[in-house]
Scaffold this motif. Structure first.
Motif, PDB file in Angstrom:
ATOM      1  N   SER A  41       0.890  -5.305   2.960  1.00 13.54           N
ATOM      2  CA  SER A  41       1.310  -3.973   2.508  1.00 13.54           C
ATOM      3  C   SER A  41       2.678  -3.622   3.082  1.00 13.54           C
ATOM      4  N   THR A  42       3.634  -4.442   2.769  1.00 15.22           N
ATOM      5  CA  THR A  42       4.996  -4.218   3.226  1.00 15.22           C
ATOM      6  C   THR A  42       5.949  -4.998   2.331  1.00 15.22           C
ATOM      7  N   THR A  44      -8.296  -6.082   4.874  1.00 14.68           N
ATOM      8  CA  THR A  44      -7.999  -4.898   5.701  1.00 14.68           C
ATOM      9  C   THR A  44      -8.957  -4.827   6.889  1.00 14.68           C
TER      10      THR A  44
END
Length: 503
Positions: free
Chosen positions: A481-482, A129
């Motif tokens: 994150s998808t 991240t």
């Protein structure tokens, strides 16, 4: 009841809506205060909540400016506060002045350090991240209720008031019924700084008023006082799931090692046990002394304590018992210690001449005596013999008083090792209560003797809530994150994961 009004001091007058304050030295009536009803407490909390919106909207610099202005006002008018404090507690002028100075030091520290402690700070992002900007800051809770103590009615509540206000909260302060005038003085002094913004209010009364504040759905309650009162506060606050900070009033212990400087240790023990007539929660109730130096240490303690004289004048070493009911508590502890086989080296049951108690030194008191296990609020010091440091640690932990311990030894490494074996919140080395003069140092007990902290950064955190923010700075090179993640991105992520954590 949270705190019942003790006989002989500040008991409610014949009208149940009036509280009468007395000078504990003479029994002379000082003044009367209203007993605020539940409706009045509710209105005060409602006012505090409205005012807190203004207070919270100020930045740290704005709050610091007003708090330091308040600090300056208290310092310039300290003489007036000292007189109120003396009239309600009977303390000698030196003790009262010292208490006010320590309280102002905490106000100054909280005001100056709130932004550094609670201001938003950037944090490191994780490997996957790196496109995120992570930060954490601390926001005020809202309205904090403070239930004041009678033994140090300026210093102790200021450990909650100053830190709660510096964190952006408004405060409703219910001073103890024995020291109501001190709380009113503090609230009125704030009103001179911000007359239209009652960020600090005082509600006056007895245990009914305290109960009403606990039930008023404030955002946190801070309490300092006897263990029974602390349990009642926790029970009352549990009805509304209101969090609490609890500081019990029992005193701590001292450990004297074989290599201790005995004169310094004896001086610290006597001051820790007898200052403020032994009515300091940060003081010393019992000493555990190495066998080879026990007799010498005991003689030095008895000789020093014998010099002390309680009284109403400024030449007295300490003043009266502030809480009339506490005299009987101390008497029962001394009687129990002697009945169980302990012996009085100085004073004894003849030392009680209410409202004063002469210095009492007890030795070889069985560990099951209430003089050791009970909350020791009085000018009494227990001195017991131990085989070694390990024996002392075992006894301190068994007593269950998780507040403060003093260790006297020239072996600093051993002292710091011993500190980590003790189930207490504070350990001092080669001094007794000096830590109370260090505002940056957090103070809190362990287990039943303390929930939460006063002073220092932890004191500021107590009256704040965490606000974490993650903000995307750019599109992530590996979109995980998808539901549209590419298989190649997942394979790359797994490879990086093995390299980082699997070697």
């Amino acid at each position: 009841m949270i705190e019942s009004a003790p006989a002989g001091a500040a008991a409610p007058a014949s009208r149940t809506d009036v509280l009468t304050s007395y000078d504990p030295r003479t029994g002379e009536q000082l003044t009367q205060y209203s007993v605020h009803s539940t409706a009045e407490v509710t209105r005060a909390v409602r006012t505090a909540r409205a005012t807190q919106n203004w207070w919270a909207e100020l930045d740290f610099a704005g709050r610091r400016r007003l708090l330091l202005k308040w600090r300056r006002h208290i310092a310039r008018n300290a003489g007036a506060l000292v007189e109120v404090l003396r009239s309600e507690t009977g303390k000698p002028e030196a003790d009262a002045a010292l208490e006010v100075m320590l309280a102002v030091e905490n106000l100054d520290w909280a005001a100056r350090n709130a932004e550094r402690t609670l201001g938003r700070k950037r944090l490191a992002s994780g490997w996957f991240t790196r496109n995120q900007h992570a930060s954490v800051g601390y926001l005020p809770l809202g309205v904090v209720g403070v239930l004041g103590a009678w033994n140090n009615p300026v210093f102790t509540p200021m450990g909650a008031i100053a830190y709660a206000m510096a964190a952006g909260n408004s405060v409703v302060f219910k001073p103890h019924e024995l020291t109501t005038g001190v709380g009113v003085w503090l609230a009125e002094s704030w009103a001179t700084i911000a007359p239209d913004q009652p960020v600090l209010q005082a509600v006056t009364g007895d245990q009914r008023t305290a109960t009403a504040l606990c039930r008023a759905e404030v955002d946190k309650i801070a309490y300092a006082g006897p263990e029974a009162g602390g349990r009642e506060v926790i029970a009352q606050c549990a009805r509304t799931l209101t969090p609490v900070v609890v500081e019990h009033s029992g005193k701590g212990s001292m450990i004297v090692h074989v290599d201790a400087v005995l004169d310094a240790a004896a001086e610290a023990a006597v001051f820790g046990a007898m200052a403020n007539a032994g009515q300091n929660a940060t003081g010393i109730q019992r000493c555990y002394v190495a066998d080879s130096v026990f007799d010498d240490f005991l003689a030095r303690v008895a000789e020093r304590a014998a010099r002390l004289r309680p009284g109403a004048d400024n030449r007295a070493a300490y003043g009266p018992m502030i809480n009339g009911a506490q005299v009987d508590v101390v008497r029962r502890q001394v009687r129990d210690a002697i009945a169980r086989g302990g012996h009085a080296v100085l004073g004894g049951l003849e030392s009680f001449r209410e409202p004063y108690v002469e210095p009492i030194v007890l030795a070889e008191v069985p560990e099951e005596s209430i003089a050791i296990t009970g909350e020791g609020i009085g000018p009494v010091l227990v001195v017991n013999r131990v085989a070694d440091l390990a024996d002392a640690v075992t006894r301190v932990n068994a007593a269950g008083n998780g507040i403060a311990v003093t260790v006297f030894t020239l072996d600093i490494a051993s002292a710091e090792f011993i500190a980590e074996q003790l189930r207490v919140g504070v350990v001092t080395v080669n001094s007794s209560t000096a830590f109370t003069g260090i505002p940056a140092l957090p103070f809190g007990g362990v287990g039943e003797y303390g929930q939460g902290h006063s002073h220092g950064q932890q004191g500021l955190y107590e009256y704040s809530r965490t606000m974490a923010i993650a903000r995307r700075r750019y599109r992530a090179p590996l979109r995980l994150s998808t539901f549209d993640r590419h298989p190649r991105h997942l394979r790359t992520a797994k490879a990086f994961f093995r390299l980082r954590h699997g070697r």
